[in-house]
Write a protein that holds these residues in place. Structure first.
Motif, PDB file in Angstrom:
ATOM      1  N   ARG A 145       0.824  -1.207   0.000  1.00 40.18           N
ATOM      2  CA  ARG A 145       0.000   0.000   0.000  1.00 40.18           C
ATOM      3  C   ARG A 145       0.863   1.265   0.000  1.00 40.18           C
ATOM      4  O   ARG A 145       1.933   1.331   0.585  1.00 40.18           O
ATOM      5  N   SER A 172      -3.856  -7.671  -0.594  1.00 45.21           N
ATOM      6  CA  SER A 172      -4.417  -6.330  -0.718  1.00 45.21           C
ATOM      7  C   SER A 172      -3.388  -5.408  -1.360  1.00 45.21           C
ATOM      8  O   SER A 172      -2.302  -5.200  -0.809  1.00 45.21           O
ATOM      9  N   THR A 174      -3.275  -1.626  -2.571  1.00 42.97           N
ATOM     10  CA  THR A 174      -4.101  -0.430  -2.478  1.00 42.97           C
ATOM     11  C   THR A 174      -3.247   0.839  -2.448  1.00 42.97           C
ATOM     12  O   THR A 174      -2.185   0.885  -1.826  1.00 42.97           O
ATOM     13  N   ASP A 201      -7.231  -2.036  -5.321  1.00 47.49           N
ATOM     14  CA  ASP A 201      -8.138  -0.918  -5.086  1.00 47.49           C
ATOM     15  C   ASP A 201      -7.368   0.406  -5.055  1.00 47.49           C
ATOM     16  O   ASP A 201      -6.318   0.523  -4.422  1.00 47.49           O
ATOM     17  N   SER A 202      -7.907   1.408  -5.774  1.00 49.94           N
ATOM     18  CA  SER A 202      -7.446   2.801  -5.683  1.00 49.94           C
ATOM     19  C   SER A 202      -5.979   2.972  -6.040  1.00 49.94           C
ATOM     20  O   SER A 202      -5.257   3.771  -5.436  1.00 49.94           O
ATOM     21  N   ASN A 203      -5.534   2.222  -7.048  1.00 50.35           N
ATOM     22  CA  ASN A 203      -4.188   2.399  -7.575  1.00 50.35           C
ATOM     23  C   ASN A 203      -4.224   3.271  -8.825  1.00 50.35           C
ATOM     24  O   ASN A 203      -5.232   3.339  -9.522  1.00 50.35           O
TER      25      ASN A 203
END
Length: 275
Positions: A145, A172, A174, A201-203
């Motif tokens: 992340r 995960s 992200t 998610d949200s990359n």
């Protein structure tokens, strides 16, 4: 090769109380030179920039469980190994609960490599100039992340990825930003193979270039992965988001129409946009 022994007793208790990745960790076992092998659990840190011209092997090898490498904003550099290096920056094999955070790794074939482990966290890193993969992950319950991954590829191999997951369970990925991945055969912003129940998610992926196949996000064999809120842009490319494993869901992603195929696969596809 130097082997490190961590601080013990009350010092370890103080280390475990460190409040955030952004605050400098001072009570720790310093990594002063590379290459080095970490053989005892604990919290390790950089107190200054480190560099090596090694062309093979690993600069920092984690050879035990329950280790945190706090880079304190410093750099581990491998550019001296040249474009054909096969050296790794930071690596662990079949270990549990390894965390790497808050610094820069640049110029290795794999800047950070975590294979076959459980509970690894890689966060808040700048991974620059990797010749093969900015970040390689394999294992279970892994987190990548808020990393900034740039200028990946153009090394000894013919394929490159900003983030490459090879067999992952409940991974995960992200909040990462990936820019400029370029290789002669295949270039991927994020490549995931044989993953199950993982979330991407949200990359942001920008500038997947070079020759051959150019993918923003590529998901191969696996089962029930979710791709959500990702942004993929390039001047030209092959596939923006390709999700080919069983029952993959693609939700609220945005991909430029400069890809030949903005979306493919995605057994569940909702509110995706091409622009």
């Amino acid at each position: 090769m130097r082997r490190l022994v961590p601080l013990a007793g009350a010092a370890i208790s103080l280390l475990l109380a460190a409040s955030s990745a952004s605050a400098e960790v001072v009570d720790c076992t310093p990594i002063e030179t590379v290459p080095v092998v970490i053989t005892a659990q604990g919290i390790y840190c950089l107190k200054h920039d480190l560099a090596t011209s090694m062309t093979s092997g690993t600069a920092i090898l984690v050879n035990t469980n329950n280790v945190t490498i706090e880079m304190n904003g410093f750099k581990l550099g491998g550019l001296g190994g040249g474009t054909n290096t096969t050296a790794y920056g930071i690596a662990s094999y079949s270990r549990q609960n390894v965390t790497v955070r808050n610094g820069t790794v640049r110029g290795f074939y794999n800047n950070v490599y975590m294979s076959g482990g459980l509970g690894q966290i890689v966060e808040d890193l700048r991974l620059d100039g990797a010749r093969g993969n900015g970040l390689f992950l394999a294992g279970s319950n892994l987190i990548a992340r808020n990393n900034f991954i740039t200028n990946t590829g153009e090394g000894a191999g013919s394929s490159a990825s900003g983030i490459y997951v090879d067999t992952g369970y409940q991974v995960s990925i992200t909040g990462n930003i990936i820019g400029s991945v370029s290789e002669t055969s295949t270039s991927n912003g994020i490549r995931v193979e044989f993953a199950e129940q993982s979330v991407i998610d949200s990359n942001e992926i920008h500038g997947v270039i070079g020759g051959g196949t150019r993918n923003g996000i590529y998901i191969g064999s696996g089962d029930r992965n979710v791709l959500r809120n990702n942004i993929v842009t390039t001047s030209s490319g092959s596939t923006g988001i390709g999700a080919y494993s069983s029952s993959d869901a693609c939700v609220r992603n945005a991909v430029t129409t400069t890809f030949v195929t903005p979306y493919t696969g995605c057994e569940t596809s909702r509110e995706n946009d091409s622009y």
